[in-house]
Scaffold this motif. Structure first.
Motif, PDB file in Angstrom:
ATOM      1  N   ALA A 161       0.813  -1.089   0.101  1.00  0.00           N
ATOM      2  CA  ALA A 161       0.125   0.056  -0.178  1.00  0.00           C
ATOM      3  C   ALA A 161       0.818   1.135  -0.025  1.00  0.00           C
ATOM      4  CB  ALA A 161      -1.260  -0.164   1.067  1.00  0.00           C
ATOM      5  N   ASN A 162       2.113   1.222   0.478  1.00  0.00           N
ATOM      6  CA  ASN A 162       2.906   2.252   0.604  1.00  0.00           C
ATOM      7  C   ASN A 162       3.918   2.524  -0.540  1.00  0.00           C
ATOM      8  OD1 ASN A 162       4.647   0.349   1.509  1.00  0.00           O
ATOM      9  ND2 ASN A 162       5.520   1.403   3.290  1.00  0.00           N
ATOM     10  N   SER A 163       3.882   1.738  -1.454  1.00  0.00           N
ATOM     11  CA  SER A 163       4.733   1.634  -2.392  1.00  0.00           C
ATOM     12  C   SER A 163       4.841   3.036  -3.207  1.00  0.00           C
ATOM     13  CB  SER A 163       4.615   0.603  -3.452  1.00  0.00           C
ATOM     14  OG  SER A 163       3.308   0.659  -4.106  1.00  0.00           O
ATOM     15  N   ALA A 165       4.066   5.907  -2.144  1.00  0.00           N
ATOM     16  CA  ALA A 165       4.859   6.961  -1.248  1.00  0.00           C
ATOM     17  C   ALA A 165       6.299   6.863  -0.988  1.00  0.00           C
ATOM     18  CB  ALA A 165       4.115   6.932   0.124  1.00  0.00           C
ATOM     19  N   VAL A 199      -7.200   6.378   1.408  1.00  0.00           N
ATOM     20  CA  VAL A 199      -6.044   7.413   1.758  1.00  0.00           C
ATOM     21  C   VAL A 199      -5.414   7.669   0.406  1.00  0.00           C
ATOM     22  CG1 VAL A 199      -3.875   7.654   2.703  1.00  0.00           C
ATOM     23  CG2 VAL A 199      -5.787   6.402   4.069  1.00  0.00           C
ATOM     24  N   THR A 201      -2.594   8.364  -0.687  1.00  0.00           N
ATOM     25  CA  THR A 201      -1.239   8.114  -1.098  1.00  0.00           C
ATOM     26  C   THR A 201      -1.013   6.680  -1.052  1.00  0.00           C
ATOM     27  OG1 THR A 201      -0.827   8.236   1.209  1.00  0.00           O
ATOM     28  CG2 THR A 201      -0.343  10.164  -0.127  1.00  0.00           C
ATOM     29  N   GLU A 202      -1.798   5.743  -0.845  1.00  0.00           N
ATOM     30  CA  GLU A 202      -1.888   4.541  -0.903  1.00  0.00           C
ATOM     31  C   GLU A 202      -2.248   3.597  -1.848  1.00  0.00           C
ATOM     32  OE1 GLU A 202      -3.834   2.870   3.014  1.00  0.00           O
ATOM     33  OE2 GLU A 202      -2.619   3.610   4.339  1.00  0.00           O
ATOM     34  N   HIS A 204      -4.244   0.461  -3.740  1.00  0.00           N
ATOM     35  CA  HIS A 204      -5.058  -0.715  -3.471  1.00  0.00           C
ATOM     36  C   HIS A 204      -5.305  -1.554  -4.771  1.00  0.00           C
ATOM     37  CE1 HIS A 204      -5.719   0.630   0.697  1.00  0.00           C
ATOM     38  NE2 HIS A 204      -5.855   1.898   0.224  1.00  0.00           N
TER      39      HIS A 204
END
Length: 679
Positions: A161-163, A165, A199, A201-202, A204
């Motif tokens: 999910a944070n890739s 960012a 969110v 920046t995430e 999915h």
């Protein structure tokens, strides 16, 4: 709390990647048939291309792609690795570095010329776009390859999910897959949360890709090579009919309803499907990442300054405690002294770097100079694990470049001359480092023709540096090559002739409180040794008193201390030697050298110091004791005072000068030589 700039992080990692590529290319020069080295260079180029595209360095990615394609052909056995190919990619690597540092600058026609050179080296067509802008689409390189059987693959992957960012762009991965062949992409949006919970920046979305390509499974793995540990990936080989059923249309514009993917499952043959979660490798990767932390160099310098101030404050506390009868105060003072000493030692270790980081830079220099001069040169490095203060390494880079270039241009002969004189065709330049006490000795040695002393003397006399026929020792004569503007080259070339390089070497080494030694044998070669202090920040010192002044002698240079009675002092007048275990050691009376105008103490002390194999005694009035010395540089008004290398602040706030051991030893040896000549 400061946040890291992703572009700055990329530039740091790109620099490391380019260094690894350069090291692999230089190793490949000597082992052109080494498949492991070819694979290593290919992986480095692929990583640089992929990460560059993710961070928006499109020109870098497009240019690097051509070099990657060239090495891909070498890897597959379509073309052979040659020295011309290595040279072309080395030159291209310099352009890649420029594209990293200045992506928006106008680099002119450099990229096109380098790609033309690459095309000529490979002898194929993958760089046929060299005459066009560097951003030529990659499929051209693939189409030029010999026709192969096409395989169909079903690739399903999702990223953390944070890739996004963290700088990973999934569109870049999809573009790379499209570069491999015909590609159909389906986006699975079922995991996207409700708008209130979303969110921005995430990530999915996951993807289901059907790829038809002439490439094998390894090419697909290479696309995900630098995100593999953190993602879910499944790769399956499918039959042609199943491929058509699995992905009838490529959807590139937007998400596809989940129902669209619920077709009958086609027949397929599993081919080493990558596990959904690679737990163990990920854990190892995270553990390795935790072992190393990137810290900007300026933060280390700031911390070093704070530790230096702490050491001065601790010295003040120790002085107050020694004058007090309070036992508790003395106990606390001793504990703080111990802790500050440990903190200082830890800080010094943090600042130390192996000289391998310095020596590795010269492999490329020697490679380029060998091609430029037509000489066959072998570079040998020794003592690469020797550690030196990072400031010393930074300042020594340029002087060593001048010395290596000088050895290659002036020292080593051409292959024909070497064979004629009975030597091997290849000349050798040796870079070595070793620790001797509180110094590190870095030597540059060659097996060339040696220094022509007659030419040095003739040039010095014609330049007015010495008088015609002036008597000089061999060491003094050789030191003339460090004079400003001095050069024995017959003509100015791109390598030498202007008389600037060696002058730079001397000034830099003297600024580091070091010294230079030269040994040269005609027909056998020369060796230049730089003696440099291990650190320029904090040292252990021996605090002494001469007259009413206090001075610090670096403890690493102290061999022993002796007592010199008034009677022995009077007997030694006129010869200034002491007998030390059946050998005569010259000594200097610092009271006379500093012109204190005071009478000597009844029980004077002789501190025997050494640098290398040379020793000299220093006569002082009193040895006060050891002292943690924070080195402060001298002011510009005192730059020409060679006797002192710096100053430090004592516990009572007064200043003590730090003696320059190398200069004092040289003065003592000169005095000894004069006395021997006098008889």
């Amino acid at each position: 709390m400061s946040t890291l700039d992703p572009v700055a992080v990329f530039r740091t990692e790109a620099a490391e990647c380019l260094e690894a590529i350069e090291a692999g290319l230089l190793d490949l020069t000597h082992q052109l048939d080494n498949k492991d080295l070819v694979d290593a260079v290919f992986r480095g180029l692929h990583t640089l291309k992929g990460s560059g595209a993710m961070f928006g360095f499109e020109a870098l990615a497009a240019f690097t792609h051509h070099c990657e394609t060239a090495f891909d052909r070498v890897r597959k056995g379509e073309v052979a690795a040659t020295s011309e190919l290595v040279a072309a990619v080395l030159a291209a690597q310099d352009h890649m570095r420029a594209l990293v540092d200045q992506p928006d600058a106008d680099h002119g026609d450099t990229g096109n010329k380098l790609l033309a050179q690459l095309q000529a080296a490979v002898g194929g067509k993958q760089a046929a776009a060299a005459a066009a802008p560097a951003a030529v689409p990659a499929p051209a390189a693939v189409r030029d390859a010999p026709a192969k059987k096409k395989n169909s693959w079903r690739i399903r992957f999702s990223l953390p999910a944070n890739s996004m960012a963290n700088g990973t762009n999934p569109l870049g991965l999809l573009d790379e897959l499209r570069d491999l062949g015909e590609c159909s992409v389906r986006a699975n949006t079922s995991a996207i949360p409700a708008l209130d919970d979303l969110v921005p920046t995430e990530l999915h979305i996951s993807w289901d890709v059907t790829l038809t390509s002439e490439q094998d499974r390894s090419a697909i793995d290479d696309v995900f090579i630098f995100v593999l540990d953190d993602m879910e990936l499944s790769v399956e080989e499918i039959s042609g009919t199943a491929a058509a059923t699995a992905a009838p249309v490529e959807e590139r514009a937007g998400p596809v309803p989940v129902a669209a993917t619920s077709t009958a499952v086609p027949e397929f043959r599993p081919v080493e499907a990558v596990p959904a979660k690679r737990e163990a490798p990920a854990a190892v990767s995270q553990a390795k990442a935790a072992e190393n932390v990137r810290v900007p160099a300026e933060r280390l310098d700031e911390l070093m300054d704070r530790v230096g101030e702490l050491v001065i404050a601790q010295s003040r506390l120790s002085q107050l405690a020694s004058a007090s009868t309070d036992i508790a105060l003395r106990s606390v003072s001793e504990e703080i002294e111990r802790l500050s000493g440990e903190l200082r030692d830890t800080m010094m270790v943090l600042r130390m770097l192996p000289v391998a980081t310095l020596f590795s830079r010269f492999r490329r220099l020697v490679h380029d100079l060998a091609r430029e001069t037509g000489k066959v040169i072998e570079l040998v490095t020794e003592g690469e694990s020797t550690e030196v203060d990072k400031t010393v390494i930074e300042r020594l880079a340029d002087p060593l470049v001048h010395l290596v270039r000088n050895s290659i241009d002036h020292g080593l002969e051409t292959p024909a001359d070497r064979l004629a004189s009975g030597k091997t065709e290849a000349g050798t330049v040796t870079l070595s480092a070793r620790q001797a006490g509180g110094e590190v000795i870095i030597s540059i040695k060659d097996d060339g023709r040696g220094i022509n002393r007659e030419r040095v003397r003739a040039k010095a006399e014609s330049s007015g540096l010495i008088q015609p026929g002036q008597p000089l020792s061999d060491s003094e004569l050789l030191q003339l090559i460090f004079a400003p503007g001095f050069s024995t080259a017959a003509a100015i070339t791109s390598l030498s002739g202007r008389g600037v390089g060696m002058d730079v070497v001397k000034k830099t080494v003297e600024a580091l409180r070091g010294a230079i030694d030269i040994v040269s044998m005609p027909g056998q070669g020369s060796e230049v040794s730089l003696r440099i202090p291990l650190t320029l920040a904090i040292i252990d010192g021996l605090l002494v008193r001469v007259g009413s002044g206090r001075y610090v002698i670096p403890l690493s240079a102290v061999e022993e201390c002796l007592e010199l009675s008034l009677e022995e002092d009077l007997r030694s007048r006129g010869r200034s030697f002491i007998s030390l275990r059946d050998s005569l050691v010259p000594f200097l009376r610092l009271r006379d050298l500093f012109r204190t105008g005071t009478k000597p103490d009844v029980h004077q002390k002789v501190v025997v110091i050494s640098t290398g194999t040379e020793r000299v005694g220093l006569v002082v009035d009193q040895i006060i004791g050891d002292h943690q010395t924070v080195i402060k540089s001298m002011s510009k008004l005192h730059n020409n005072v060679a006797t002192f290398s710096g100053a430090t602040i004592l516990g009572d706030g007064s200043v003590a000068l730090i003696l320059d051991v190398g200069h004092l030893v040289a003065a003592g040896q000169q005095q000894e030589a004069q006395l021997r000549v006098a008889g």
